[in-house]
Design an enzyme around this catalytic site. Structure first.
Site, short mmCIF file in Angstrom:
data_model
loop_
_atom_site.label_atom_id
_atom_site.label_comp_id
_atom_site.label_asym_id
_atom_site.label_seq_id
_atom_site.Cartn_x
_atom_site.Cartn_y
_atom_site.Cartn_z
N GLU A 123 0.86 -1.19 0.00
CA GLU A 123 0.00 0.00 0.00
C GLU A 123 0.89 1.23 0.00
OE1 GLU A 123 -2.59 0.01 3.49
OE2 GLU A 123 -2.56 -2.17 3.36
N LYS A 125 2.33 4.60 1.48
CA LYS A 125 2.47 5.13 2.83
C LYS A 125 2.08 6.60 2.79
CE LYS A 125 5.58 5.17 6.79
NZ LYS A 125 5.16 6.45 7.29
N ASP A 127 1.32 10.31 3.87
CA ASP A 127 2.03 11.17 4.81
C ASP A 127 1.06 12.07 5.55
OD1 ASP A 127 4.11 12.20 6.17
OD2 ASP A 127 4.96 13.35 4.51
N TYR A 231 -8.26 8.02 4.90
CA TYR A 231 -8.10 6.75 4.19
C TYR A 231 -7.96 5.64 5.22
CZ TYR A 231 -7.24 9.01 -0.31
OH TYR A 231 -7.38 9.72 -1.47
N LYS A 321 10.78 3.37 2.99
CA LYS A 321 10.74 4.84 2.90
C LYS A 321 11.46 5.32 1.64
CE LYS A 321 9.80 7.27 6.53
NZ LYS A 321 9.72 7.40 7.82
N CYS A 413 15.59 49.32 -5.11
CA CYS A 413 15.04 48.20 -5.88
C CYS A 413 16.06 47.71 -6.91
CB CYS A 413 13.75 48.66 -6.55
SG CYS A 413 13.11 47.45 -7.71
N CYS A 416 14.48 48.80 -10.56
CA CYS A 416 14.26 50.17 -11.02
C CYS A 416 15.10 51.20 -10.27
CB CYS A 416 12.78 50.54 -10.91
SG CYS A 416 12.25 50.75 -9.20
N CYS A 431 9.37 47.72 -2.85
CA CYS A 431 9.75 48.81 -3.74
C CYS A 431 8.51 49.69 -3.84
CB CYS A 431 10.13 48.26 -5.12
SG CYS A 431 10.11 49.53 -6.40
N CYS A 436 7.62 50.73 -11.26
CA CYS A 436 8.75 49.81 -11.36
C CYS A 436 8.45 48.74 -12.42
CB CYS A 436 9.00 49.17 -10.00
SG CYS A 436 10.19 47.82 -10.07
S1 IVH Z 1 -0.32 0.31 8.81
C1 IVH Z 1 0.64 -1.90 12.65
N1 IVH Z 1 -0.67 1.40 6.42
O1 IVH Z 1 2.78 5.11 8.85
C2 IVH Z 1 0.40 -1.25 11.34
N2 IVH Z 1 0.32 2.72 8.13
O2 IVH Z 1 5.34 4.53 10.28
C3 IVH Z 1 0.13 0.18 11.47
N3 IVH Z 1 0.84 5.01 7.46
O3 IVH Z 1 1.67 5.28 12.16
C4 IVH Z 1 0.18 1.02 10.32
N4 IVH Z 1 0.12 4.85 5.39
O4 IVH Z 1 0.38 6.65 10.41
C5 IVH Z 1 -0.21 1.57 7.68
N5 IVH Z 1 -1.07 2.27 4.30
C6 IVH Z 1 -0.62 2.42 5.55
C7 IVH Z 1 -0.08 3.65 5.98
C8 IVH Z 1 0.39 3.75 7.29
C9 IVH Z 1 0.66 5.65 6.29
C10 IVH Z 1 1.48 5.62 8.65
C11 IVH Z 1 0.75 5.37 9.94
C12 IVH Z 1 1.74 4.77 10.86
C13 IVH Z 1 3.04 5.12 10.23
C14 IVH Z 1 4.09 4.09 10.57
#
Ligand code: IVH
Length: 672
Positions: A123, A125, A127, A231, A321, A413, A416, A431, A436
């Site tokens: 999935e 990740k 942010d 999500y 990451k 400036c 000018c 300015c 200008c």
């Molecule tokens: S699963 C035990 N799935 O990443 C499993 N986490 O570094 C718990 N996060 O605290 C997390 N996307 O806030 C999971 N598709 C995803 C995620 C996700 C973002 C975040 C989440 C977690 C942090 C872990």
């Protein structure tokens, strides 16, 4: 049954029925719009239904329930947040910072499972911030932030306002817990920062901070206005997973009406997982929100159970990451750019460096206070960061240069030579020469830009020449340009010169709100301009209004009112307005548009190709005059694509999304 309790008198029974119907209808449309990104009714129709429900609930407070769609607007502010324990620990994930570490993780899982076959769910990740949301009897009951993993903060009232958060889990009548990520997409983030600029509040540094700031405010109405998204990625019952596989859980969450990220994949082995990671590293800028990696989870819940947990993270999952979009380089110089309002923005000139595939040689430093905060001087080595399409910025000073030199904002400036002044209490130095050329160029570019006067072809290269050659000394001069004058400029073929002039001509018909926002009055953007035009109906009425009268327009407070007054009190600006009037620009706002009562109210159109008789500008003007909106790109929210000859990719996109395509004739019929 939603309405129970003591016997109801007859009128109430009807109201109860209608309330129930309205709630169901509104829930369905919210799910379509916020989760599935589809729209069946327009905003105005939605508002009517919502208002009807609000009225009924006000008349029958005894029938009000906390999961009603009316509760999304945000209730009373609170004193502070209360702490709430989690049903099971909210763990974080171990990180893999490169392919080698991901391979080592895979190896470990393989060994611990004794060679049994297994699969991964990959999935994105996201942010944002994680949130645990509990449903009692299938109804939204409580939302708690991660906190220290054992105890978090109760943000129930704020989370309730998130439109993609179902207030009822469809087909679910038990007690469940859904964990997921709250985030702000880039567009909502940018809008929020623009709004904060207008209010002269500090900007949020990134969408993640903005999401955190928006979820943890004491006033739920503020959260409601921020357009957060949620999500779901984990489904629990009594602290444990419900299904046999994680993949099934995600499908179940989807069926319950949660937003589940569609960019997920069931991977048969490490190679497939690595391919998913590589694919999204390359595509992350396509996403409307920020991600910082990929989360891989062993799919089988029995295998997850067998793998178990370390003290801080599950052994069955890992966060791969992505390399941060940061790089280190040297600030070789600091210059100053002059903007439309005359504000000088310090800009770091960097030793060129590649950040996630793009060579960066400039970074914004915002203002002098920011330079002081960073403790930055010329010659220092700095860490820079590039996120999305945003201009790169300096994150921190890594090492001071041996011959470092303090930056001083120029007192004249750089363009000018006019005086530069920093007003008391202001972060920006400006300015003050209204003539200008740098200010003028920025003003012309703003005037012509998309979403303002929409004059195609008037870009930086052309404006530089027009101003440098003295052909344009004010935006009003655009309307006196000839094909010959423009055609004589560098890199201007006769045909494109004719196009530019035609586009300038067509912009005379741009609506009053567009013209108002084109003038560059401080704090008057597109939205405020519409409110001013709606309230006053003409440029002259706005010019004549005193600050008190101006504040009768929606969302106009003392600060905006004063800025509008100051703008029109300035003789040079009055002269500009008179010249625009003489050039035949639109100074009034038609009633149909004003009231939004036109035939096309609430509908979004996209124009593509050459129409048989109408120019694109004319078609856009007519659609807007009938209350419709014209957008530049096709999405699921587009109601109609109006296609003419040689229509290209927009037509294809419309077809692939199932958006209705019409021709000019049909448009004319709709316009009556
Ligand atoms: S699963 C035990 N799935 O990443 C499993 N986490 O570094 C718990 N996060 O605290 C997390 N996307 O806030 C999971 N598709 C995803 C995620 C996700 C973002 C975040 C989440 C977690 C942090 C872990």
């Amino acid at each position: 049954m939603e309405v129970g309790g003591p016997p109801l008198h007859p009128g109430m029974r009807d109201a109860g029925h209608e309330i129930q119907q309205l709630r169901e209808t509104l829930r369905r449309h919210e799910h379509l719009y916020y989760v599935l990104d589809r729209q069946e009714i327009d905003d105005a129709e939605y508002d009517i239904l919502m208002r009807r429900l609000q009225t009924l609930e006000e008349e029958h407070p005894e029938l009000s329930t906390p999961d009603s769609p009316t509760r999304r607007v945000g209730g009373k502010p609170r004193e502070g947040f209360t702490k709430a324990p989690h049903s099971s620990r909210m763990l974080s994930l171990d990180n893999a910072l490169n392919e080698g570490e991901l391979t080592a993780f895979d190896q470990r899982v393989r060994e611990l499972l004794g060679g049994a076959p297994f699969r991964y769910v990959a999935e994105l990740k996201l942010d944002g911030l994680s949130l645990a949301v509990r449903y009692h009897g299938g109804r939204f009951a409580r939302a708690v932030t991660r906190g220290d993993g054992l105890v978090g903060e109760d943000v129930t009232e704020n989370a309730r306002t998130i439109r993609s958060m179902p207030l009822r889990a469809a087909g679910e009548s038990g007690d469940i817990e859904v964990r997921g990520e709250t985030l702000l997409n880039r567009r909502a983030f940018e809008r929020l920062n623009e709004e904060r600029d207008r209010q002269e509040l500090p900007r949020f540094a990134n969408p993640r901070n903005a999401a955190a700031g928006s979820l943890r405010v004491l006033e739920p109405a503020v959260t409601a206005s921020r357009r957060l998204d949620f999500y779901a990625y984990l489904l629990l019952e009594g602290g444990n997973p419900v299904h046999e596989s994680h993949w099934e859980s995600l499908a179940a969450l989807d069926r319950m009406g949660f937003k589940v990220n569609p960019n997920r994949r069931l991977c048969m082995d490490l190679d497939e997982l690595l391919a998913f990671c590589a694919e999204w590293d390359g595509r992350r800028d396509e996403l409307p929100y920020e991600i910082d990696g990929v989360v891989a989870k062993v799919d089988s819940i029995a295998q997850q159970f067998a793998l178990g947990y370390t003290a801080k993270a599950p052994r069955w999952a890992i966060a791969y990451k992505y390399a941060p979009k940061r790089a280190m380089t040297v600030v070789e110089d600091i210059g100053a750019n002059v903007g439309r309002t005359g504000a000088l923005t310090p800009v770091a000139h960097l030793r060129p460096v590649v950040v996630s595939g793009v060579t960066v040689s400039r970074a914004t430093l915002h203002n002098e206070d920011e330079i002081a905060r960073l403790g930055l001087a010329i010659g220092d080595t700095v860490v820079i960061e590039r996120s999305g399409d945003v201009i790169p910025k300096v994150v921190r000073v890594e090492a001071q240069g041996a011959d470092r030199r303090e930056f001083r904002m120029p007192s004249v400036c750089p363009v000018c030579g006019g005086a530069v002044v920093r007003a008391e209490g202001e972060a920006a130095s400006r300015c003050i020469n209204t003539n200008c050329p740098a200010r003028l160029k920025e003003s012309v570019l703003h005037f012509a830009s998309r979403g303002v006067m929409n004059i195609d072809g008037v870009g930086e290269a052309l404006v530089d020449q027009l101003v440098d050659k003295g052909l344009v000394r004010s935006v009003a001069d655009l309307y006196g340009l000839t094909v010959e004058q423009v055609g004589a400029l560098d890199r201007m073929a006769e045909k494109s010169a004719a196009n530019v002039i035609r586009n300038i001509d067509a912009s005379r018909k741009a609506t009053l709100p567009r013209l108002l926002s084109a003038l560059g009055i401080r704090f008057v953007g597109a939205r405020t301009a519409v409110f001013l035009a709606e309230r006053f109906g003409s440029m002259d009425e706005i010019i004549a209004a005193d600050p008190e009268a101006l504040q009768q327009a929606e969302e106009v407070g003392p600060k905006v009112a004063l800025s509008v007054r100051e703008f029109f009190a300035e003789p040079a600006n009055r002269e500009l307005v008179e010249r625009l009037r003489a050039a035949g620009l639109t100074f009034t706002y038609e009633i149909a548009t004003r009231r939004g009562e036109g035939a096309l109210r609430g509908m979004t159109f996209v124009l593509t190709g050459t129409l048989p008789t109408l120019s694109r500008e004319e078609a856009a003007r007519r659609i807007e005059a009938a209350g419709g909106k014209v957008s530049g790109s096709v999405s699921r929210k587009t109601r109609y694509v109006v296609a003419g000859e040689d229509a290209g990719s927009k037509l294809e996109k419309a077809r692939s999304l199932g958006v209705e395509v019409i021709g000019e004739e049909r448009l004319m019929e709709m316009l009556g």
